[in-house]
Motif scaffolding. Structure first.
Motif, mmCIF file in Angstrom:
data_model
loop_
_atom_site.group_PDB
_atom_site.id
_atom_site.type_symbol
_atom_site.label_atom_id
_atom_site.label_comp_id
_atom_site.label_asym_id
_atom_site.label_seq_id
_atom_site.Cartn_x
_atom_site.Cartn_y
_atom_site.Cartn_z
ATOM 1 N N MET A 1 62.711 -12.270 122.454
ATOM 2 C CA MET A 1 61.865 -12.195 123.266
ATOM 3 C C MET A 1 60.143 -11.316 122.460
ATOM 4 N N ASN A 2 58.900 -11.167 123.079
ATOM 5 C CA ASN A 2 58.311 -10.351 122.038
ATOM 6 C C ASN A 2 58.111 -8.956 122.758
ATOM 7 N N LYS A 3 57.503 -8.174 121.289
ATOM 8 C CA LYS A 3 57.336 -6.643 122.419
ATOM 9 C C LYS A 3 55.944 -6.110 122.753
ATOM 10 N N LEU A 4 56.244 -5.702 123.882
ATOM 11 C CA LEU A 4 55.430 -5.571 124.495
ATOM 12 C C LEU A 4 54.624 -4.652 124.036
ATOM 13 N N GLN A 5 52.995 -4.576 123.557
ATOM 14 C CA GLN A 5 52.335 -3.902 123.141
ATOM 15 C C GLN A 5 51.176 -3.799 124.508
ATOM 16 N N ASN A 6 50.318 -2.440 123.623
ATOM 17 C CA ASN A 6 49.262 -1.927 124.391
ATOM 18 C C ASN A 6 47.767 -1.996 123.411
ATOM 19 N N PRO A 7 46.755 -2.282 123.308
ATOM 20 C CA PRO A 7 45.302 -1.680 122.748
ATOM 21 C C PRO A 7 45.124 0.119 122.999
ATOM 22 N N ILE A 8 44.803 0.011 121.879
ATOM 23 C CA ILE A 8 44.398 1.809 121.759
ATOM 24 C C ILE A 8 42.704 2.120 122.149
ATOM 25 N N TRP A 9 42.538 2.803 122.807
ATOM 26 C CA TRP A 9 41.237 2.473 122.516
ATOM 27 C C TRP A 9 40.964 4.184 122.765
ATOM 28 N N THR A 29 36.253 2.170 113.446
ATOM 29 C CA THR A 29 36.269 3.007 111.804
ATOM 30 C C THR A 29 37.615 3.762 111.743
ATOM 31 N N ALA A 30 37.959 4.007 113.078
ATOM 32 C CA ALA A 30 39.329 4.547 113.350
ATOM 33 C C ALA A 30 40.388 3.623 113.863
ATOM 34 N N GLY A 31 40.124 2.704 114.045
ATOM 35 C CA GLY A 31 41.030 1.226 114.710
ATOM 36 C C GLY A 31 41.290 1.028 115.243
ATOM 37 N N ALA A 32 40.518 1.278 116.313
ATOM 38 C CA ALA A 32 40.501 1.093 118.082
ATOM 39 C C ALA A 32 40.239 -0.210 118.425
ATOM 40 N N GLN A 33 40.780 -0.639 119.777
ATOM 41 C CA GLN A 33 40.670 -2.110 120.115
ATOM 42 C C GLN A 33 39.391 -1.874 121.339
ATOM 43 N N GLY A 34 38.874 -1.229 121.819
ATOM 44 C CA GLY A 34 38.151 -1.314 123.134
ATOM 45 C C GLY A 34 37.339 0.567 122.795
ATOM 46 N N ILE A 35 36.911 1.014 124.028
ATOM 47 C CA ILE A 35 35.690 2.022 124.290
ATOM 48 C C ILE A 35 35.713 2.257 126.364
ATOM 49 N N ASP A 36 36.426 3.332 126.675
ATOM 50 C CA ASP A 36 35.895 3.980 128.116
ATOM 51 C C ASP A 36 34.415 4.599 128.399
ATOM 52 N N LEU A 344 54.794 2.450 117.811
ATOM 53 C CA LEU A 344 55.154 2.966 119.865
ATOM 54 C C LEU A 344 54.959 1.903 120.152
ATOM 55 N N LEU A 345 53.624 1.419 119.640
ATOM 56 C CA LEU A 345 52.838 0.230 120.829
ATOM 57 C C LEU A 345 52.327 -0.610 119.986
ATOM 58 N N TRP A 346 52.441 -1.092 118.912
ATOM 59 C CA TRP A 346 51.927 -2.612 118.175
ATOM 60 C C TRP A 346 52.896 -3.479 117.394
ATOM 61 N N SER A 347 53.112 -4.389 117.131
ATOM 62 C CA SER A 347 53.563 -5.243 116.226
ATOM 63 C C SER A 347 53.843 -5.075 114.536
ATOM 64 N N LEU A 348 54.843 -5.317 114.087
ATOM 65 C CA LEU A 348 54.993 -4.920 112.343
ATOM 66 C C LEU A 348 54.699 -5.987 111.745
ATOM 67 N N GLU A 349 53.587 -6.159 111.708
ATOM 68 C CA GLU A 349 52.708 -7.429 110.305
ATOM 69 C C GLU A 349 53.029 -7.293 109.167
ATOM 70 N N ASP A 350 52.421 -8.308 108.977
ATOM 71 C CA ASP A 350 52.986 -8.245 106.546
ATOM 72 C C ASP A 350 51.967 -7.251 106.287
ATOM 73 N N LYS A 351 50.982 -6.223 106.847
ATOM 74 C CA LYS A 351 49.820 -5.486 106.415
ATOM 75 C C LYS A 351 50.611 -3.989 107.669
ATOM 76 N N GLY A 352 51.239 -4.371 107.957
ATOM 77 C CA GLY A 352 51.419 -3.073 108.326
ATOM 78 C C GLY A 352 51.653 -3.261 110.337
ATOM 79 N N TYR A 353 51.723 -1.943 111.163
ATOM 80 C CA TYR A 353 51.443 -2.254 112.589
ATOM 81 C C TYR A 353 50.438 -2.386 112.864
#
Length: 378
Positions: A1-9, A29-36, A344-353
């Motif tokens: 089962m894949n880990k549940l993920q949340n984007p950071i805005w 630059t901050a590494g965010a996936q969206g903006i409110d 806490l929120l992202w998957s661990l990939e080759d280059k980190g979370y």
């Protein structure tokens, strides 16, 4: 089962110094996936933590397409919000706030609304003229229903969801008033009552755990108790409690009260130094400038247990970041918070979370619709 993920805005209120284009660059630059995107009234009375990052006065289908293209080019998603008193305060400002919310609902519709997960954030506020009467809280609930029932119906018809933020806005009135409850959905009970009064699925909530910490309430318990289907966003902000002399004198249940400075000095008693200095805490960003009084591991765990995969939005009001008015410190706070939350929120990939579920905004081609006012909805 894949880990549940949340984007950071990012919530754009911390970036009032930046243009919209500069804001998008800051999010990348901050590494965010969206903006409110905060879209406060330019002529609004509120001065604290506000920004206007969208030209709402001349927004139509062409502007919607251009905005979606701009965000997709940066790999970002978006929502909208303006957080004002909708049921209390001066009547002329109240009506302007209500009509502005209707304008944002129209804009969200043109941007795709729920199809693109473009929500519209708002406060409800509080009417103290009603609140000072017997059954004042019930009266505020009834005023909420009177104001928001047609607004929610309008949003539902356009495929848009409104989301309420749970800040009690404890410093919104002068510290010379005894109560610091200035926004109806500031406690879970109120939100549950609101949904019972207006059952539509076209409204939900943004939950900020920092406000419950200083109310001596565990955010984990709140998530466990709430209707999780109503939860659309998490505001990332935290609190460090100030367990000092003032806390001992006034206790942790009620706010500090204003008395004559001369009397307070004579008695050796602490009093508020400004309107927001009532509840013995310091606003922080997690992972930036020390430890806080929030168990982020337990908080994320209960959210994932309950299936929440929505955005975590960094609302930067931290004393050592946003309150410095130093853009370097603001950017550092955002980047540190992203790195703090990543494991806490992202998957661990080759280059980190890394967040691996990002999807582009859908291209939307909607016909223009006229602006509505509260009078026209009745």
């Amino acid at each position: 089962m894949n880990k549940l993920q949340n984007p950071i805005w990012l919530m754009s209120s911390a970036y009032d110094q930046l243009t919209q284009d500069e804001l998008l660059d800051a999010a990348n630059t901050a590494g965010a996936q969206g903006i409110d995107l905060c879209v406060f009234r330019r002529d609004g009375a509120r001065q604290d933590h506000t920004a206007t990052h969208l030209d709402y006065e001349s927004f139509g289908p062409e502007q919607a397409k251009a905005l979606l293209d701009k965000f997709n080019a940066k790999g970002l998603r978006l929502s909208l919000g303006a957080f004002e008193n909708m049921i209390g305060g001066e009547e002329d400002q109240r009506v302007k706030n209500q009509n502005h919310l209707l304008a944002l609902i129209r804009i969200a519709h043109l941007l795709g609304g729920d199809e693109n997960d473009v929500k519209v954030g708002t406060f409800v506020g509080y009417n103290h003229e009603l609140g000072n009467q017997i059954d004042g809280f019930q009266r505020n609930l009834e005023e909420y229903k009177k104001v928001f029932e047609p607004i929610v119906k309008y949003a539902e018809g356009l495929g848009v969801t409104i989301v309420y933020e749970n800040c009690p806005m404890e410093g919104w009135r002068s510290s010379r008033y005894s109560s610091t409850f200035n926004n109806l959905p500031g406690v879970l009970a109120a939100r549950k009552l609101m949904y019972a009064m207006i059952p539509s699925a076209a409204h939900g909530e943004i939950y900020d755990p920092s406000h419950d910490i200083w109310q001596n309430t565990d955010p984990v318990d709140v998530i466990d108790e709430m209707d999780i289907n109503r939860l659309k966003r998490i505001h990332v902000k935290t609190t460090r409690m100030n367990y000092g002399k003032a806390y001992t004198e006034w206790g942790g249940m009620y706010p500090m009260q204003y008395v004559s400075p001369e009397l307070a000095e004579l008695a050796g008693v602490s009093i508020p130094q400004h309107d927001w200095d009532r509840h013995h805490y310091t606003a922080m960003l997690p992972g930036f400038g020390g430890t806080d009084h929030m168990d982020w591991n337990a908080f994320v765990e209960i959210l994932h247990e309950r299936g929440f995969s929505g955005p975590f939005e960094i609302e930067n009001e931290a004393k050592n970041s946003k309150d410095t008015h130093n853009m370097g410190a603001i950017n550092q706070g955002a980047k540190n918070t992203v790195n703090f939350l990543a494991p806490l929120l992202w998957s661990l990939e080759d280059k980190g979370y890394a967040y691996t579920e990002q999807r582009p905004l859908k291209e939307i081609d909607r016909k223009d619709i006229p602006l509505q006012t509260m009078d026209s909805l009745k």
